[in-house]
Design a protein around this motif. Sequence first.
Motif, short mmCIF file in Angstrom:
data_model
loop_
_atom_site.label_atom_id
_atom_site.label_comp_id
_atom_site.label_asym_id
_atom_site.label_seq_id
_atom_site.Cartn_x
_atom_site.Cartn_y
_atom_site.Cartn_z
N LEU A 282 74.17 49.23 -79.28
CA LEU A 282 73.48 50.49 -80.11
C LEU A 282 72.83 49.90 -81.28
CD1 LEU A 282 73.38 53.95 -79.81
CD2 LEU A 282 75.79 53.16 -81.23
N VAL A 283 71.67 51.15 -81.60
CA VAL A 283 70.92 50.13 -82.93
C VAL A 283 70.30 51.46 -83.19
CG1 VAL A 283 69.97 47.85 -81.75
CG2 VAL A 283 68.48 49.92 -81.55
N GLU A 284 70.52 51.13 -84.80
CA GLU A 284 69.58 52.40 -85.45
C GLU A 284 67.66 51.61 -85.66
OE1 GLU A 284 71.57 53.79 -88.86
OE2 GLU A 284 73.43 53.64 -87.20
N ALA A 285 67.37 52.45 -86.76
CA ALA A 285 66.29 51.81 -86.31
C ALA A 285 65.46 50.95 -87.84
CB ALA A 285 64.76 53.21 -87.25
N ASP A 286 66.94 50.21 -88.69
CA ASP A 286 66.75 49.39 -89.55
C ASP A 286 67.26 47.71 -88.97
OD1 ASP A 286 65.57 51.56 -91.56
OD2 ASP A 286 67.40 51.23 -92.35
N ASP A 287 68.32 48.14 -87.27
CA ASP A 287 67.93 47.21 -86.80
C ASP A 287 66.52 46.70 -86.55
OD1 ASP A 287 70.90 47.47 -87.20
OD2 ASP A 287 70.85 49.27 -86.30
N SER A 327 60.48 60.37 -91.75
CA SER A 327 61.50 60.20 -90.98
C SER A 327 61.54 59.26 -91.59
CB SER A 327 61.03 59.73 -89.67
OG SER A 327 62.34 59.57 -88.76
N GLN A 328 63.45 58.89 -92.09
CA GLN A 328 63.83 58.06 -91.74
C GLN A 328 64.65 56.93 -90.23
OE1 GLN A 328 64.18 56.27 -94.62
NE2 GLN A 328 62.51 57.91 -94.98
N LEU A 329 64.69 57.91 -89.56
CA LEU A 329 65.41 57.73 -88.45
C LEU A 329 64.49 57.14 -87.10
CD1 LEU A 329 67.18 61.11 -87.92
CD2 LEU A 329 67.79 59.46 -88.73
N GLY A 330 63.05 56.92 -87.20
CA GLY A 330 62.59 56.16 -86.83
C GLY A 330 61.96 55.06 -86.90
N LEU A 331 60.93 54.11 -86.09
CA LEU A 331 60.89 52.72 -86.07
C LEU A 331 59.39 53.31 -86.42
CD1 LEU A 331 60.99 49.33 -86.17
CD2 LEU A 331 61.14 49.58 -83.31
N ALA A 332 58.61 52.78 -87.54
CA ALA A 332 57.10 53.36 -87.50
C ALA A 332 56.47 51.27 -86.30
CB ALA A 332 56.82 52.27 -88.97
N GLY A 333 55.84 52.10 -85.65
CA GLY A 333 54.96 51.60 -84.63
C GLY A 333 55.34 51.37 -82.44
N LEU A 334 55.80 52.09 -83.06
CA LEU A 334 57.24 52.22 -81.54
C LEU A 334 55.88 53.11 -80.68
CD1 LEU A 334 59.47 52.10 -79.63
CD2 LEU A 334 60.30 54.37 -80.48
N ILE A 335 54.88 53.86 -80.88
CA ILE A 335 54.93 54.12 -79.84
C ILE A 335 53.59 53.15 -79.39
CG2 ILE A 335 52.67 56.42 -80.17
CD1 ILE A 335 54.30 58.04 -81.49
N GLU A 336 53.15 52.41 -80.90
CA GLU A 336 51.44 51.18 -80.83
C GLU A 336 52.81 50.43 -79.57
OE1 GLU A 336 48.38 49.71 -80.40
OE2 GLU A 336 48.64 51.77 -80.99
N ALA A 337 53.56 50.32 -79.89
CA ALA A 337 53.86 49.11 -78.83
C ALA A 337 54.18 49.97 -77.41
CB ALA A 337 55.85 48.87 -79.31
N THR A 338 54.68 51.41 -76.90
CA THR A 338 54.58 51.76 -75.42
C THR A 338 53.05 52.00 -75.38
OG1 THR A 338 56.29 53.33 -76.93
CG2 THR A 338 55.39 53.59 -74.95
#
Length: 883
Positions: A282-287, A327-338
């Motif tokens: 289980l991870v959060e964006a900071d992980d 947003s402090q909950l998400g990960l920048a760049g996740l959509i680009e990686a997708t």
Amino acid sequence: MPQHAPTGDLQGDLHGSTYGDLYASYTERLRARGGGPDELVGGSAESRAVLEAAIGTLGLPGLLAACAESRRLIDEDGVTYGVTEGVADGSGDDGSDGGGQGRNWIVDPLPVVLAGAEWTSLERALEQRALVLDALLSDIYGPRSLIRRGIVPAEVVLGHPGFIRQMDGLSLPGPRQLLLTATDLGRDADGRWVAFADRLGAPSGAGYAMATRRITSRVLSSLHRSTRLTRLRPFFHSMTLALRESAPAGVDNPQVVMLSPGTGSETGYDQSFLAMLLGFPLVEADDLATRDARIWIRSTNRADQVDVVLNRVDADYVDPLELRADSQLGLAGLIEATRRGAVAVANPIGAGVLENPALALFLPAVAREVLGEELALPGVAGYWCGDSAQRNHVLRNLDSLVLKPIARGVGMAALPGWELSAAERDDLRRQIQDRPWAWVGQESLTMSTAPVVTSTGLEPRRFVLRTFGVARGDGYRFLPGGLGRVAPDEAAYVVANAAGALAKDVWVLAGDEAAPSWADDRKLDLRLVPGADEGAALALRAAEGLFWMGRYVERAELTARLLRVADDLIEDHASWPGTPGAAAMEVLVDTVIAVTGAGRRLSQGLAPRSRPLDVVRALVSDGAIPGSVTHAVRRLVRGAQEVRDQLSYDIWPVLSRIERTLSESQTHSQSQAHPQSQLDHVPLQPQLYRVLESMLAVHGVIAENMVRDEGWGFLDGGVRLERALLTTSLVRASIAREHPPIMDGQVTEAVLEACDSIITHRRRMATGEGPALPADSAVDLLIADETNPRSVAFCVIRLAADLRLLGDESLASVAMSLLDELRRADLEAACAGDRRGLVELCDRLDNALRDLSDRLTATHLRHRTTRQVPLADWSKPPLGAGG
């Protein structure tokens, strides 16, 4: 006899007065409601037999006892729902606005029982619905032919905030885009199942379903064992396989993580328990980190690429680079990686567009178009206000319809029109006329009722069933029964967790035939990772949580030990000022204040020397004092919740017991019924003994139930570092002070008792082992004795071993050099005279240990300093695409 009827002693007085009276009263309440389908009265013969066994055998007293037992087990297991620490994910997954004050999960012990044949039929209909929704999702983010041909209105899709334009043209590898499904069902007036909502963006509740089964199986253990049920565990095996198989092409050993908005989110327990069931971190964006348009776990000593993300963060918040920048909950760049095909996100970002009551109205037409079939599972009859004729019907019937915005969110809940005032209906009418395409009117769904145990008997409450599916092979498989919920009271129309709904376990009766479609998943081979001998990377947040959990375990225990000894001395000597015992008592109270660092806080409202008992009470129960036992335990519990997926089930009842003990202490301290004169006579010893018993149990669970891996290294390293620091501080504040000889012995023995080393000290003194003077013996035992688990030297040796588990030979060498210094130290000379040498030794040890702690943190527990992400060269085509 029916196959599932109760047998033997379960029959009891099944048809006697106990069951008969409860049943008669229940049916009378049903008649008063005006009839309608009911899960007990209208169930199959097999289903009724199971419920009759529970009701008739236990009677109302037994059922109420089962309710009380379920509350106790839920409290012990820490099963919670709602926002607990001000972190909202905005999901509102139960159909509410989201959020809701944190509370314990509530389970009614009587299960809802479904016959196997009924469930099989429902599964087929759910599978067809899932296939239709999957095809619709593929079309929405692909060719959009259904929109072009007018089968689905464009406004319903493109005007929905769940439609994520950045995901246009992107798809998961494999035949299915909709990997996971959750659908809420109710029965209509004829008892047929009707789907009234789909939860597909970040479906929640499967973890709660398993937690509810665990509770029910314990409070109704005899009935659970004697009833042939379809088990839940194979579904989670299927889910594990489905997530692994959704990895990008060419990945042989996929790394899967569950992305959570945090333990404070309303479904935080569900997320952590599901991660534990699936075996994924289980991870959060900071992980996580983004590099070269790939996703990596920010681990402590290596970089592991993430291939699959099981997402539980709302789409708006999931990528601050392309969506909500705040947003402090998400990960920048996740959509680009997708976009580049480097990671698969399940369900896909943007699947929430399907959570749309307007879109649901067009599913029958979509089913005919994509499958050539009629939709087997009907939806609630409704009217889309984007169509003028349907809008006029809605506006004429506002007082009899349920009004829903097409998108859920804060302030956007379903509105039963008959509950609105005339002014509220006028305001709603204006909203619909301003944005007609954004509203739907639905007919009121009758819904079935289910019996709920109350002090006055069985009470019928509205019942909602949430089902869970996972894509496997050519179709979908479903969690048998799913999760049941009932309204918080008999009159309530809305069944929502945020409104206080109760959970119901849903039992599906098993037939004689095997379920061949599940056979492969039942035999899930957990050896899925050939050649991967390192295991999954430990995320930084988990490492830090385990490290500080270990520190607070030790802090709470040693503080409780010190306070127990101090309370003993106060009881013996507080009434005899001027005696050596009273002087020793004052020294120990001052020592406790020094070790806990609570002096400033205590001085604001207490006079430590004049009322030492007040100091002890405050340091037991005042959670506002950072050095108190209550403060340490609260931090311990919070830390454990952060890393629930890393811990044994057995630790939660222990932590719950500690919290209850300290809560009782705080209640006594704050109660108006206990003035100071009476409070002085409320004994602290029983509470402190219970705290210590629980802390020893925590140590036992940690020591005996955790694998000696990297996680263990952080947790045990925290324990050893904290114990070494506290022991050093304790020796400096007490034994290192010069006292008259008669006091010196008392202070020394008190410190040794607090450190659980008094028996060894006395034995060595009696046999002539070790130093001859009590203070010298104590310093040897607590500082240099490498065989004493309470000594600084022992802790340093263990800390070095823990650091090697983290792969850090450099810091392990630093720890061993500190051990060498201890071995060279002349403790007899340090204890001589005014003991300045001992003070200097303690200061050097304290500085060295704190430096080691700082270096460990800087090396292995580095926090993210920025949410920005280094941009990849986005001009390149996605991975695997043409040039």
